[in-house]
Design a protein around this motif. Sequence first.
Motif, PDB file in Angstrom:
ATOM      1  N   VAL A  71     -45.433  18.960 114.965  1.00 17.61           N
ATOM      2  CA  VAL A  71     -45.383  20.421 115.072  1.00 17.61           C
ATOM      3  C   VAL A  71     -45.316  20.818 116.545  1.00 17.61           C
ATOM      4  N   GLY A  72     -46.076  20.121 117.373  1.00 13.26           N
ATOM      5  CA  GLY A  72     -46.048  20.383 118.809  1.00 13.26           C
ATOM      6  C   GLY A  72     -44.676  20.124 119.401  1.00 13.26           C
ATOM      7  N   LEU A  73     -44.022  19.063 118.939  1.00 15.93           N
ATOM      8  CA  LEU A  73     -42.677  18.743 119.409  1.00 15.93           C
ATOM      9  C   LEU A  73     -41.694  19.836 119.011  1.00 15.93           C
ATOM     10  N   ALA A  74     -41.824  20.322 117.766  1.00 12.23           N
ATOM     11  CA  ALA A  74     -40.941  21.390 117.291  1.00 12.23           C
ATOM     12  C   ALA A  74     -41.128  22.651 118.129  1.00 12.23           C
ATOM     13  N   GLY A  75     -42.379  22.943 118.495  1.00 12.97           N
ATOM     14  CA  GLY A  75     -42.647  24.103 119.330  1.00 12.97           C
ATOM     15  C   GLY A  75     -42.086  23.939 120.733  1.00 12.97           C
TER      16      GLY A  75
END
Length: 245
Positions: A71-75
Motif C-alpha cells: 500500500v505504501g508503494l502504491a501511495g
Amino acid sequence: MKNSKKIGIIMSLALIVLIAPSTVFAMHIMEGFLSPKWVILWFCASAPFFIVGLVRLRKIFKKDPKQKVLVGLAGAFVFVLSALKLPSVTGSSSHPTGVGLGAILFGPTVMTVLGTVVLLFQALLLAHGGLTTLGANVFSMAVVGPFVSYFVYKLLMKKKGTQKIAVFTAAALGDLLTYTVTAFQLALAYPDPVGGITASLLKFLTIFAVTQVPLAIAEGLLTTVVFNLLKDNGPEEVVSDEQEN
C-alpha cells in the motif's frame, strides 16, 4: 531481489525528474480558483468515498499486515507520478496520476484515501493544488480515476484478455478520465460567456488533450512494467485480481 532492485531504479529515476529544477505550476486546480459553492460541493462528493476507503484499508491490514508495504508503494507511486507536471491551461496543469496501479491491486476506494493524502501533502509542501480545491482534485484524481481503472481492468480480465493489455488500458484510461472530470469542473466554474458550459468544456478538453494523451500512454506503459515486476517478485506479495472492492 533483482525485481526489487528494478522497482527501486524506476522509482529513483522518477524522483530525479521530480526534484529537477523547473518552473512551479499548480497541480490540477490551484488554490482559490473555485468559488465557495464548488469548494463545498466537491468536498461533499469526495467524502463518502474517503470514508469507505478507510474502512477498506482497515480490513486489508487486519487480514494481512504485510500489505502495508505494498500500500505504501502504491501511495509513493501516486506521489511521484502526480508531481511530474507540464503546464496546461490557466489554473491547472497536466501530469500522470499513478492511481491505476493501486486501484488494480486494492480497489478504487483505497486509492481515494491514498490520493487524498498525496494531494494534501503536495498542497502543503510543494504548493501544488490547494486546500480549498482539495475536494475537487480528490474527486477527479482519487475517485473517478481509480474507479475507471478498476472497472476497466476487471472488464478486460473478465473477457479473458491479456493482463498486460488490461493493466495498460486501465491505467491510461484512468488518467484520461481524470482530466475529463477536471475539464468538466473548470467548465462548470467558468462557463463560456457565449457557448456556456459546453463550449467551455470543449475548450478545456482540447487544450488538455495536447499534453495528457501522451502522458496517459506513458503512464499506462510504466504502470504495466511496475505491476509485472511486483507480480514476478512473488505472487503472495501482490493482491489477487479477484480482490474485492
